[in-house]
Structures are given as C-alpha cells and as structure tokens.
Scaffold this motif. Structure first.
Motif, PDB file in Angstrom:
ATOM      1  N   LYS A 157     -13.626  -1.820   2.844  1.00  0.00           N
ATOM      2  CA  LYS A 157     -12.371  -1.083   2.909  1.00  0.00           C
ATOM      3  C   LYS A 157     -11.741  -1.157   4.296  1.00  0.00           C
ATOM      4  CE  LYS A 157     -13.695   2.286  -0.639  1.00  0.00           C
ATOM      5  NZ  LYS A 157     -13.924   3.724  -0.937  1.00  0.00           N
ATOM      6  N   LEU A 178      -8.277  -3.142   3.469  1.00  0.00           N
ATOM      7  CA  LEU A 178      -7.285  -2.072   3.276  1.00  0.00           C
ATOM      8  C   LEU A 178      -6.629  -1.662   4.584  1.00  0.00           C
ATOM      9  CD1 LEU A 178      -9.081   0.207   0.641  1.00  0.00           C
ATOM     10  CD2 LEU A 178      -7.641  -1.817   0.296  1.00  0.00           C
ATOM     11  N   ASN A 238      -1.207  -2.053  -1.990  1.00  0.00           N
ATOM     12  CA  ASN A 238      -2.246  -1.022  -2.116  1.00  0.00           C
ATOM     13  C   ASN A 238      -3.544  -1.668  -2.620  1.00  0.00           C
ATOM     14  OD1 ASN A 238      -2.049  -1.316  -4.955  1.00  0.00           O
ATOM     15  ND2 ASN A 238      -0.515   0.313  -5.109  1.00  0.00           N
ATOM     16  N   GLN A 239      -4.572  -0.856  -2.807  1.00  0.00           N
ATOM     17  CA  GLN A 239      -5.879  -1.400  -3.168  1.00  0.00           C
ATOM     18  C   GLN A 239      -5.839  -2.182  -4.477  1.00  0.00           C
ATOM     19  OE1 GLN A 239      -9.217   1.264  -2.778  1.00  0.00           O
ATOM     20  NE2 GLN A 239     -10.457   0.153  -4.250  1.00  0.00           N
ATOM     21  N   SER A 240      -5.197  -1.643  -5.486  1.00  0.00           N
ATOM     22  CA  SER A 240      -5.179  -2.331  -6.781  1.00  0.00           C
ATOM     23  C   SER A 240      -4.389  -3.638  -6.706  1.00  0.00           C
ATOM     24  CB  SER A 240      -4.590  -1.421  -7.864  1.00  0.00           C
ATOM     25  OG  SER A 240      -3.236  -1.108  -7.576  1.00  0.00           O
ATOM     26  N   GLU A 260      -6.669  -6.146  -5.072  1.00  0.00           N
ATOM     27  CA  GLU A 260      -7.664  -6.578  -6.038  1.00  0.00           C
ATOM     28  C   GLU A 260      -7.077  -7.591  -7.025  1.00  0.00           C
ATOM     29  OE1 GLU A 260      -9.319  -3.121  -7.876  1.00  0.00           O
ATOM     30  OE2 GLU A 260     -10.539  -2.581  -6.134  1.00  0.00           O
ATOM     31  N   TRP A 318     -16.561  -2.577  -3.284  1.00  0.00           N
ATOM     32  CA  TRP A 318     -16.173  -2.172  -1.936  1.00  0.00           C
ATOM     33  C   TRP A 318     -17.283  -1.411  -1.212  1.00  0.00           C
ATOM     34  CZ3 TRP A 318     -11.209  -3.354  -0.144  1.00  0.00           C
ATOM     35  CH2 TRP A 318     -10.279  -3.770  -1.118  1.00  0.00           C
TER      36      TRP A 318
END
Length: 352
Positions: free
Chosen positions: A177, A181, A190-192, A195, A209
């Motif tokens: 992270k 991130l 963002n994170q999604s 991904e 993560w």
C-alpha cells in the motif's frame, strides 16, 4: 517496433506476466555510468560486484545490457572479458540512460503460452515519485528493448515499477500500500482503479496487499525488499527479530497480513520467514539491505550478502526453500549503498 493496437487488453488476449522462476531467455540490465546513485568513488567501488553479478547470470542465460553510449559498451566488453564472462552471452542496446534500476524502468515481459507470443508493457516511470530527475531516458527503455526484439509494446498510461510487484504465475500479484497507493505515483487513481490496471496489463486475477517497506528504501516500500513468491503458494517473508529495530513493527504488520491472505484457489500462503540482516549501516546511512532482494535466474538464485552476522542463516533458509536451485551468494556491500540490490538492478525476459 510493432505497435499494439488491439482493442482488447493483454489479459483478455491471454497474456500474463510469468513468475520469475519461469525459464529465461535473458536478463536485462541498465549499466550504471554516473554518480546519481553511487557518488564519488563509490561507482568504481561497486563495479566489481556488478560485474560478478553479470557473470553469475550469464552462466545460464543471455544478459542484455543497455549501455549509455558506444564508449561505455566497449569499456564494458573489455571488463567482462577480463572477468571471464563468455561474451557470446552478452547482448547490447546502446541508448542514453539515467540510472541503473532496470527492474523499475525496464521492460515488463508478458507471454501467451497458447500462441507462444511475447509483448512488453511500457509502464510509465517517474523515478519513484519524482525523487531523482531526470528520468526521461530511462522512461524510454521499454520501447528500445521492444524495438531491438521486434515485439509489440503496450502502454497502460500509468506509473508502475517492477520492484513494486511480485507474481506467483497463477493469477496472484503481491504489492504494498505504501508504494502503489502513494499519491506521488498515480494521484488520479484509487485502489480499485489501480487493481484494474494491474489485472488487465499484467494478466492477473487478484491483488494482495501488505502495508509497507523497510528503512532506507527510497521507493516508498517496494515489495521485493520484504516479500517474495518462490512458488505458486509460498512466499519468503522478511522478519526483524529485534523489537527495538525500526523495521520490527512494519514487518510484523506485513506478516500478519500475509497470514490472512487467500490465493485464487482459496489456499493460504505457505510463509517461510527469513531474518533481516543486522542493520547495514554505511557512513552513518542505514541502507535497505535485505536478503529478499534476490534474483531467480536460470543459473540459480543470486542472493545479496553483506558481510553480516545473519548472512549464513539466510543462505541456509534459502537453500531449503529452493531445493532444486543453486543458491549463489554474492557480495552486495558496495551495491547496497545505492539503495537497491540484485533484483532492483535486473528484469528477466522469459523464454518462449
């Protein structure tokens, strides 16, 4: 260089990033030539260790060397010849370069096992959040390698570093992270969304993560200093046994997160703990010395050692963890001053 123009993503076309233990055709390196990472006389002092690294890789595969200019290419060839390297194993691309960390700015190779095709992902490189400009020459490296090999290149359009990601070759990607991130990479995602990019352009099914990285690591916590896949369901995980050490807390947090993870097939991770070296301090600087920054290559597993009390313990653990591969410990006492080691310096090209 063929341009990748298919509307489908690499994953949709059946491409994926193979695990590091997949057979290599070559390993790519960007030869260090300036003092951006090794200041003063340190560049000259680290070179014998770097040449030993090339020699070890070349025992089992070709070594692709990206040289800043023709003069450096000639100099490298002479030094490798003196070191006893088989020069027929060495390939050169001559192009301007900024720094030596090919894992992060070099080509990321995808393969399609059904069609035996290969392609390169040209992730963007901004020198770990803009820390070390200029980096424009390094950022052009993947395209140069794709042109040399005459294989397609695809551009995801985001910042990504090879040292930030680990693969098990069976659909799982492991990262941290603190790095991916970090807003100094892709603040618009963002994170999604990150991904999703990783899934489509690395050809994986899940992103796992951990929290962060070790002291002295200027990459904001690359995974290749803390946790490494060694087969589809096993990781080497660094631990710090001294509760008073700065790395103790973060590595314990990572370990607890690893224990809770489940792979695509529902399995828990098999975790092999490996100690950190006793703090590798050079000129009052705590370097990111780590036994996890090894390179799995055809010849064996090249492991950095630091003339450290924990060197032999780490070698013993890795010999048990890799029963079918030779463990090749190489001195990295000068290389580590640049804040990286053998894995950071290299990027493998799969054989297909």
């Amino acid at each position: 260089m063929p341009e990748f123009t298919d509307p489908l993503t690499p994953r949709e076309l059946g491409f994926s990033f193979p695990a590091e233990w997949f057979p290599h055709r070559a390993t790519w390196l960007t030869f260090p030539h300036n003092d951006s990472s090794w200041q003063g006389d340190r560049l000259a002092r680290m070179r014998p260790q770097y040449l030993a690294f090339i020699k070890a890789i070349s025992q089992g595969e070709n070594v692709g060397i990206i040289a800043n200019d023709e003069n450096l290419k000639k100099e490298i060839s002479k030094e490798l010849d003196k070191t006893g390297v088989d020069l027929s194993r060495i390939e050169f691309i001559v192009k301007p370069t900024n720094d030596a960390w090919c894992r992060d700015h070099g080509p990321a190779f995808l393969i399609n096992k059904k069609t035996s095709e290969k392609m390169i992902v040209n992730w963007g490189h901004n020198a770990w959040g803009g820390k070390y400009p200029p980096y424009d020459d390094d950022n052009r490296t993947p395209e140069a390698v794709a042109e040399y090999l005459d294989i397609p290149v695809v551009n995801p359009g985001i910042i990504m570093e090879g040292g930030a990601v680990e693969f098990n070759g069976a659909g799982s990607l492991l990262t941290s992270k603190s790095c991916l991130l970090n807003p100094n990479r892709n603040p618009h995602l963002n994170q999604s969304q990150i991904e999703e990019k990783l899934s489509h352009f690395y050809g994986i099914e899940q992103v796992l993560w951990v929290e962060g990285g070790i002291v002295g690591d200027d990459t904001d916590g690359h995974i290749d200093d803390t946790t490494r896949f060694i087969n589809e369901d096993t990781v080497i995980a660094c631990v710090e046994n001294d509760r008073n050490d700065e790395n103790y807390g973060i590595l314990q947090t990572n370990l607890e997160m690893l224990k809770k993870m489940r792979l695509v097939n529902g399995k828990q991770l098999n975790i092999v703990e490996i100690p950190m070296p006793k703090a590798v301090v050079i000129d009052d600087f705590r370097t990111p010395g780590s036994y996890a920054n090894f390179l799995i290559c055809n010849a064996g597993v090249i492991v950095p050692v630091f003339n450290n009390p924990n060197d032999q313990t780490a070698i013993d653990i890795l010999e048990k963890a890799f029963p079918d591969r030779k463990i090749i410990p190489l001195a990295a006492t000068e290389i580590i001053w640049g804040q990286g080691s053998f894995h950071c310096l290299s990027q493998q090209e799969p054989l297909i």
